[in-house]
Design a protein around this motif. Structure first.
Motif, PDB file in Angstrom:
ATOM      1  N   LEU A  47       0.808  -1.224   0.000  1.00 16.15           N
ATOM      2  CA  LEU A  47       0.000   0.000   0.000  1.00 16.15           C
ATOM      3  C   LEU A  47       0.842   1.276   0.000  1.00 16.15           C
ATOM      4  CD1 LEU A  47      -2.758  -1.134   2.514  1.00 16.15           C
ATOM      5  CD2 LEU A  47      -3.075  -0.682   0.067  1.00 16.15           C
ATOM      6  N   THR A  48       1.990   1.249   0.671  1.00  8.91           N
ATOM      7  CA  THR A  48       2.834   2.443   0.742  1.00  8.91           C
ATOM      8  C   THR A  48       3.871   2.499  -0.368  1.00  8.91           C
ATOM      9  OG1 THR A  48       4.463   1.406   2.206  1.00  8.91           O
ATOM     10  CG2 THR A  48       2.612   2.587   3.260  1.00  8.91           C
ATOM     11  N   GLY A  49       4.203   1.341  -0.946  1.00  4.48           N
ATOM     12  CA  GLY A  49       5.266   1.294  -1.942  1.00  4.48           C
ATOM     13  C   GLY A  49       6.646   1.432  -1.313  1.00  4.48           C
ATOM     14  N   LYS A  50       6.724   1.181  -0.005  1.00  2.44           N
ATOM     15  CA  LYS A  50       7.977   1.328   0.733  1.00  2.44           C
ATOM     16  C   LYS A  50       8.315   0.025   1.452  1.00  2.44           C
ATOM     17  CE  LYS A  50       6.729   6.061   1.164  1.00  2.44           C
ATOM     18  NZ  LYS A  50       7.473   7.248   1.258  1.00  2.44           N
ATOM     19  N   ASP A  51       9.570  -0.101   1.888  1.00  2.00           N
ATOM     20  CA  ASP A  51      10.016  -1.317   2.570  1.00  2.00           C
ATOM     21  C   ASP A  51       9.534  -1.349   4.016  1.00  2.00           C
ATOM     22  OD1 ASP A  51      11.417  -2.198   0.316  1.00  2.00           O
ATOM     23  OD2 ASP A  51      13.237  -1.143   0.917  1.00  2.00           O
ATOM     24  N   ALA A  52       8.726  -2.341   4.341  1.00  2.00           N
ATOM     25  CA  ALA A  52       8.304  -2.559   5.732  1.00  2.00           C
ATOM     26  C   ALA A  52       9.378  -3.415   6.386  1.00  2.00           C
ATOM     27  CB  ALA A  52       6.952  -3.251   5.766  1.00  2.00           C
ATOM     28  N   GLU A  53       9.960  -2.920   7.474  1.00  2.00           N
ATOM     29  CA  GLU A  53      11.079  -3.615   8.108  1.00  2.00           C
ATOM     30  C   GLU A  53      10.668  -4.565   9.215  1.00  2.00           C
ATOM     31  OE1 GLU A  53      14.350  -1.139   9.255  1.00  2.00           O
ATOM     32  OE2 GLU A  53      15.047  -1.158   7.184  1.00  2.00           O
ATOM     33  N   LYS A  54       9.761  -4.121  10.097  1.00  2.00           N
ATOM     34  CA  LYS A  54       9.414  -4.997  11.211  1.00  2.00           C
ATOM     35  C   LYS A  54       8.143  -4.520  11.902  1.00  2.00           C
ATOM     36  CE  LYS A  54      12.730  -2.550  14.047  1.00  2.00           C
ATOM     37  NZ  LYS A  54      13.947  -2.640  14.793  1.00  2.00           N
ATOM     38  N   VAL A  55       7.541  -5.451  12.609  1.00  2.00           N
ATOM     39  CA  VAL A  55       6.407  -5.143  13.472  1.00  2.00           C
ATOM     40  C   VAL A  55       6.987  -4.823  14.839  1.00  2.00           C
ATOM     41  CG1 VAL A  55       4.355  -6.091  14.605  1.00  2.00           C
ATOM     42  CG2 VAL A  55       4.795  -6.606  12.196  1.00  2.00           C
ATOM     43  N   VAL A  56       6.646  -3.653  15.374  1.00  2.00           N
ATOM     44  CA  VAL A  56       7.191  -3.246  16.669  1.00  2.00           C
ATOM     45  C   VAL A  56       6.149  -3.304  17.780  1.00  2.00           C
ATOM     46  CG1 VAL A  56       9.055  -1.875  15.692  1.00  2.00           C
ATOM     47  CG2 VAL A  56       6.845  -0.794  16.155  1.00  2.00           C
ATOM     48  N   ALA A  57       4.887  -3.528  17.421  1.00  2.00           N
ATOM     49  CA  ALA A  57       3.836  -3.681  18.431  1.00  2.00           C
ATOM     50  C   ALA A  57       2.703  -4.505  17.828  1.00  2.00           C
ATOM     51  CB  ALA A  57       3.312  -2.329  18.893  1.00  2.00           C
ATOM     52  N   LEU A  58       2.065  -5.298  18.684  1.00  2.00           N
ATOM     53  CA  LEU A  58       0.972  -6.166  18.243  1.00  2.00           C
ATOM     54  C   LEU A  58       0.026  -6.369  19.419  1.00  2.00           C
ATOM     55  CD1 LEU A  58      -0.251  -8.389  16.284  1.00  2.00           C
ATOM     56  CD2 LEU A  58       1.297  -9.972  17.426  1.00  2.00           C
ATOM     57  N   ARG A  59      -1.241  -6.138  19.160  1.00  2.00           N
ATOM     58  CA  ARG A  59      -2.230  -6.383  20.212  1.00  2.00           C
ATOM     59  C   ARG A  59      -3.568  -6.714  19.569  1.00  2.00           C
ATOM     60  NH1 ARG A  59      -1.612  -0.978  19.893  1.00  2.00           N
ATOM     61  NH2 ARG A  59      -3.469   0.319  19.707  1.00  2.00           N
ATOM     62  N   ARG A  60      -4.448  -7.222  20.367  1.00  2.00           N
ATOM     63  CA  ARG A  60      -5.791  -7.580  19.938  1.00  2.00           C
ATOM     64  C   ARG A  60      -6.745  -6.535  20.495  1.00  2.00           C
ATOM     65  NH1 ARG A  60      -7.972 -10.941  16.118  1.00  2.00           N
ATOM     66  NH2 ARG A  60      -9.430 -12.365  16.998  1.00  2.00           N
ATOM     67  N   GLU A  61      -7.614  -5.976  19.640  1.00  2.00           N
ATOM     68  CA  GLU A  61      -8.665  -5.047  20.060  1.00  2.00           C
ATOM     69  C   GLU A  61      -9.980  -5.568  19.519  1.00  2.00           C
ATOM     70  OE1 GLU A  61      -8.097  -0.948  18.998  1.00  2.00           O
ATOM     71  OE2 GLU A  61      -6.359  -0.728  20.298  1.00  2.00           O
ATOM     72  N   GLY A  62     -10.738  -6.215  20.366  1.00  2.00           N
ATOM     73  CA  GLY A  62     -11.994  -6.805  19.901  1.00  2.00           C
ATOM     74  C   GLY A  62     -11.726  -7.877  18.868  1.00  2.00           C
ATOM     75  N   ASP A  63     -12.312  -7.716  17.687  1.00  2.00           N
ATOM     76  CA  ASP A  63     -12.116  -8.683  16.600  1.00  2.00           C
ATOM     77  C   ASP A  63     -10.911  -8.356  15.729  1.00  2.00           C
ATOM     78  OD1 ASP A  63     -14.344 -10.125  17.381  1.00  2.00           O
ATOM     79  OD2 ASP A  63     -15.698  -9.024  16.045  1.00  2.00           O
ATOM     80  N   ASP A  64     -10.289  -7.195  15.952  1.00  2.00           N
ATOM     81  CA  ASP A  64      -9.181  -6.746  15.102  1.00  2.00           C
ATOM     82  C   ASP A  64      -7.829  -7.003  15.752  1.00  2.00           C
ATOM     83  OD1 ASP A  64     -11.252  -5.665  13.613  1.00  2.00           O
ATOM     84  OD2 ASP A  64     -10.747  -3.577  14.051  1.00  2.00           O
ATOM     85  N   TRP A  65      -6.822  -7.134  14.914  1.00  2.00           N
ATOM     86  CA  TRP A  65      -5.436  -7.082  15.333  1.00  2.00           C
ATOM     87  C   TRP A  65      -4.973  -5.662  15.055  1.00  2.00           C
ATOM     88  CZ3 TRP A  65      -2.892 -11.171  17.502  1.00  2.00           C
ATOM     89  CH2 TRP A  65      -3.471 -12.436  17.352  1.00  2.00           C
ATOM     90  N   VAL A  66      -4.193  -5.087  15.968  1.00  2.00           N
ATOM     91  CA  VAL A  66      -3.639  -3.753  15.771  1.00  2.00           C
ATOM     92  C   VAL A  66      -2.123  -3.888  15.849  1.00  2.00           C
ATOM     93  CG1 VAL A  66      -3.556  -1.377  16.580  1.00  2.00           C
ATOM     94  CG2 VAL A  66      -5.676  -2.711  16.818  1.00  2.00           C
ATOM     95  N   LEU A  67      -1.455  -3.473  14.773  1.00  2.00           N
ATOM     96  CA  LEU A  67      -0.006  -3.606  14.684  1.00  2.00           C
ATOM     97  C   LEU A  67       0.614  -2.261  14.382  1.00  2.00           C
ATOM     98  CD1 LEU A  67      -1.445  -6.072  12.821  1.00  2.00           C
ATOM     99  CD2 LEU A  67       0.851  -6.947  13.111  1.00  2.00           C
ATOM    100  N   ASP A  68       1.808  -2.033  14.908  1.00  2.00           N
ATOM    101  CA  ASP A  68       2.622  -0.895  14.511  1.00  2.00           C
ATOM    102  C   ASP A  68       3.760  -1.470  13.671  1.00  2.00           C
ATOM    103  OD1 ASP A  68       0.980   0.747  15.959  1.00  2.00           O
ATOM    104  OD2 ASP A  68       2.423   1.161  17.554  1.00  2.00           O
ATOM    105  N   VAL A  69       3.860  -0.977  12.446  1.00  2.00           N
ATOM    106  CA  VAL A  69       4.846  -1.487  11.490  1.00  2.00           C
ATOM    107  C   VAL A  69       5.809  -0.367  11.135  1.00  2.00           C
ATOM    108  CG1 VAL A  69       5.172  -2.501   9.196  1.00  2.00           C
ATOM    109  CG2 VAL A  69       3.159  -3.121  10.550  1.00  2.00           C
ATOM    110  N   GLU A  70       7.116  -0.633  11.250  1.00  2.00           N
ATOM    111  CA  GLU A  70       8.137   0.339  10.870  1.00  2.00           C
ATOM    112  C   GLU A  70       8.454   0.198   9.393  1.00  2.00           C
ATOM    113  OE1 GLU A  70      11.592   0.144  13.356  1.00  2.00           O
ATOM    114  OE2 GLU A  70      10.636   1.409  14.855  1.00  2.00           O
ATOM    115  N   VAL A  71       8.508   1.353   8.718  1.00  2.00           N
ATOM    116  CA  VAL A  71       8.705   1.418   7.273  1.00  2.00           C
ATOM    117  C   VAL A  71       9.852   2.386   6.989  1.00  2.00           C
ATOM    118  CG1 VAL A  71       7.616   2.226   5.134  1.00  2.00           C
ATOM    119  CG2 VAL A  71       6.289   0.937   6.799  1.00  2.00           C
ATOM    120  N   VAL A  72      10.676   2.073   5.984  1.00  2.00           N
ATOM    121  CA  VAL A  72      11.690   3.027   5.530  1.00  2.00           C
ATOM    122  C   VAL A  72      10.965   4.036   4.641  1.00  2.00           C
ATOM    123  CG1 VAL A  72      13.861   3.371   4.318  1.00  2.00           C
ATOM    124  CG2 VAL A  72      13.481   1.249   5.584  1.00  2.00           C
TER     125      VAL A  72
END
Length: 90
Positions: free
Chosen positions: A22-47
């Motif tokens: 979606l960003t057209g950029k390199d995603a390097e790693k997931v730095v946070a992951l949690r469950r909120e209701g039915d969704d997963w919420v992630l923080d992804v670091e991108v260059v």
């Protein structure tokens, strides 16, 4: 659905692929992951912008909400910073 390590890894991989696509950029790693209701919420670091030397790259953290299949429901950038920066912006 229970929070299993295997499923969390699968969702993380799928989210990183989608963020990169979606960003057209390199995603390097997931730095946070949690469950909120039915969704997963992630923080992804991108260059966000490559520079020389790479310690001066601009990085971005995207907050991504995905379903159990790894489909992106919503996504937005929550911060941007220089790779070598150490500290907390809160």
């Amino acid at each position: 659905m229970a929070f299993s390590r295997a499923h969390a890894k699968d969702v993380s991989r799928a989210a990183m692929i989608e963020v990169a696509h979606l960003t057209g950029k390199d995603a390097e790693k997931v730095v946070a992951l949690r469950r909120e209701g039915d969704d997963w919420v992630l923080d992804v670091e991108v260059v966000d912008l490559r520079r020389v030397p790479d310690t001066t790259d601009f990085m971005a953290t995207y907050r991504v909400h995905v379903d159990d299949a790894g489909n992106v429901l919503r996504m937005h950038r929550v911060r941007r910073y220089v790779r070598a920066w150490v500290g907390d912006q809160s």
